[in-house]
Design an enzyme around this catalytic site. Structure first.
Site, PDB file in Angstrom:
ATOM      1  N   LYS A 191       5.389 -15.902  55.388  1.00 29.60           N
ATOM      2  CA  LYS A 191       5.595 -14.482  55.628  1.00 29.60           C
ATOM      3  C   LYS A 191       6.085 -13.861  54.328  1.00 29.60           C
ATOM      4  O   LYS A 191       7.144 -14.220  53.818  1.00 29.60           O
ATOM      5  CB  LYS A 191       6.627 -14.276  56.731  1.00 29.60           C
ATOM      6  CG  LYS A 191       6.951 -12.800  56.964  1.00 29.60           C
ATOM      7  CD  LYS A 191       7.848 -12.616  58.163  1.00 29.60           C
ATOM      8  CE  LYS A 191       8.211 -11.155  58.332  1.00 29.60           C
ATOM      9  NZ  LYS A 191       9.066 -10.949  59.499  1.00 29.60           N
ATOM     10  N   LYS A 250       1.139 -14.051  56.922  1.00 27.63           N
ATOM     11  CA  LYS A 250       1.405 -12.646  57.229  1.00 27.63           C
ATOM     12  C   LYS A 250       1.837 -11.924  55.983  1.00 27.63           C
ATOM     13  O   LYS A 250       2.712 -12.438  55.290  1.00 27.63           O
ATOM     14  CB  LYS A 250       2.527 -12.612  58.273  1.00 27.63           C
ATOM     15  CG  LYS A 250       3.022 -11.244  58.628  1.00 27.63           C
ATOM     16  CD  LYS A 250       4.211 -11.379  59.541  1.00 27.63           C
ATOM     17  CE  LYS A 250       4.742  -9.993  59.838  1.00 27.63           C
ATOM     18  NZ  LYS A 250       5.907 -10.028  60.680  1.00 27.63           N
TER      19      LYS A 250
HETATM   20  C1  PBG Z   1      10.766  -9.039  61.363  1.00 30.17           C
HETATM   21  C2  PBG Z   1       9.349  -8.709  61.569  1.00 30.17           C
HETATM   22  C3  PBG Z   1       8.627  -7.794  60.824  1.00 30.17           C
HETATM   23  C4  PBG Z   1       7.349  -7.765  61.340  1.00 30.17           C
HETATM   24  C5  PBG Z   1       7.296  -8.660  62.405  1.00 30.17           C
HETATM   25  N1  PBG Z   1       8.548  -9.247  62.538  1.00 30.17           N
HETATM   26  C6  PBG Z   1       9.023  -6.883  59.733  1.00 30.17           C
HETATM   27  C7  PBG Z   1      10.005  -7.263  58.737  1.00 30.17           C
HETATM   28  O1  PBG Z   1      10.050  -8.409  58.279  1.00 30.17           O
HETATM   29  O2  PBG Z   1      10.782  -6.365  58.380  1.00 30.17           O
HETATM   30  C8  PBG Z   1       6.261  -6.880  60.815  1.00 30.17           C
HETATM   31  C9  PBG Z   1       5.051  -6.760  61.619  1.00 30.17           C
HETATM   32  C10 PBG Z   1       4.211  -5.593  61.265  1.00 30.17           C
HETATM   33  O3  PBG Z   1       4.399  -4.922  60.233  1.00 30.17           O
HETATM   34  O4  PBG Z   1       3.300  -5.307  62.048  1.00 30.17           O
HETATM   35  N2  PBG Z   1      11.262 -10.144  62.033  1.00 30.17           N
END
Ligand code: PBG
Length: 329
Positions: A191, A250
């Site tokens: 991520k 991601k």
């Molecule tokens: C945080 C989380 C995020 C997303 C999913 N879980 C955002 C972040 O890390 O601030 C983003 C998903 C999206 O942008 O569609 N646990």
């Protein structure tokens, strides 16, 4: 070469890749309010009440989409620096999971495990004593409790999206010890610290930091640097070794090389998350008349699949599946 491109029939016959509704998971936002709420930066997406979510699941299943990933918008009065609401068995997400599994048991629920919807500062974990960074091991203990609460509520998979070190092994051990050996883990393995999460942070209300010495919301001390490819593969291999059932990359479209690397190095199913910003840029460009929404949607999903994703989390899941069925009939 053009003989194989001459008609819709021959193009369909020689297609090397296809995105099925069964490959998709719909991320859904939840509200405590008594009505659905539009999200300004995500045209066509609403925060749903629990009854509306149950209806949505029935519709999705009829279209062939078999997975959802719920995310709550927590009212400010329930947020704390340590995100304690995340371990409340009656929190919005747990209530939603119970309602979905009671009414539509075939729907697979992927429960997100991270503290950001519940913390006042918007970080995915608890801060260290100095308030300068997220404390890894203290956060992991809270993630374990959160995973157990979501498993008790009926989640089929827990999906840690926090990027703390060592959390997959700890969560696996705690699930097994707690009698939840059938509950799987979808690890958000690679991520990245991405600008494409912007609309999501509006949707769950996690946009702002400003607690302790932490100003502004940077997640760069735990999410991956967009510069790094080998490091992403190491993360996925670690999660595989720690007994994740599926790994994830991601965002999706800006990281096709990572999806391909992970596909080739890891034996598990690979998921890719087409995140909020990827969705919103297509929707916004379509609203301005610059892009054809359906064509850009289908092409981007196909590219992610071609790169090697078995599963795609996408806000387009329902509309894609609806159009897919129409085309097939
Ligand atoms: C945080 C989380 C995020 C997303 C999913 N879980 C955002 C972040 O890390 O601030 C983003 C998903 C999206 O942008 O569609 N646990």
């Amino acid at each position: 070469m053009r003989r194989l491109r001459a008609s819709e029939s021959v193009r369909a016959m020689v297609a090397e890749n296809v995105v099925l509704p069964e490959n998709l998971i719909l991320p859904v936002f939840l509200t405590e309010g008594d009505g659905n709420e539009p999200i300004a930066s995500m045209p066509g997406v609403e925060r749903l009440t629990v009854p509306a979510l149950v209806e949505k699941c029935r519709a999705l299943l009829a279209l062939g989409v078999r997975g959802i990933a719920p995310f709550p918008k927590t009212p400010p009065e329930k947020k704390t620096p340590d995100g304690e609401e995340s371990a409340n068995p009656d929190c919005l997400v747990c209530r939603a999971i119970r309602a979905v599994k009671a009414a539509v048991p075939e729907m697979l629920v992927f429960a997100d495990i991270a503290l950001d919807p519940y913390t006042t500062h918007g970080h995915d974990g608890v801060l260290n004593a100095a308030g300068t960074d997220v404390d890894n091991d203290a956060t992991v203990e809270r993630l374990v409790r959160m995973a157990l609460r979501n498993a008790e509520a009926g989640a089929d998979f827990v999906a840690p999206s926090d990027m703390m070190d060592g959390r997959i092994a700890r969560i696996r051990a705690a699930l097994d010890a707690g009698g939840f050996s059938r509950v799987g883990i979808l690890a958000y393995s690679a991520k990245f610290a991405s600008a494409f999460y912007g609309p999501f942070r509006e949707a769950v209300g996690s946009r702002k930091s400003g607690v302790g010495n932490v100003t502004g919301l940077t997640k760069k001390t735990y999410q991956l640097s967009p510069a790094n490819r080998r490091e992403a593969v190491r993360e996925a291999l670690l999660d595989e070794a720690e007994c994740a059932d599926m790994v994830m990359v991601k965002p999706a479209l800006p990281y096709l090389d990572i999806i391909r690397d992970v596909r080739e190095r890891v034996g598990l199913p690979v998921a890719a998350y087409q995140v909020s910003g990827e969705y919103s840029q297509i929707k916004a460009a379509a609203q301005l008349g610059y892009l054809d929404c359906e064509a850009a949607r289908d092409e981007s999903l196909l590219a992610v699949r071609r790169a090697g994703a078995d599963i795609i989390l996408t806000y387009f899941a329902e509309e894609y599946a609806r159009d897919f069925r129409k085309k097939r009939l």
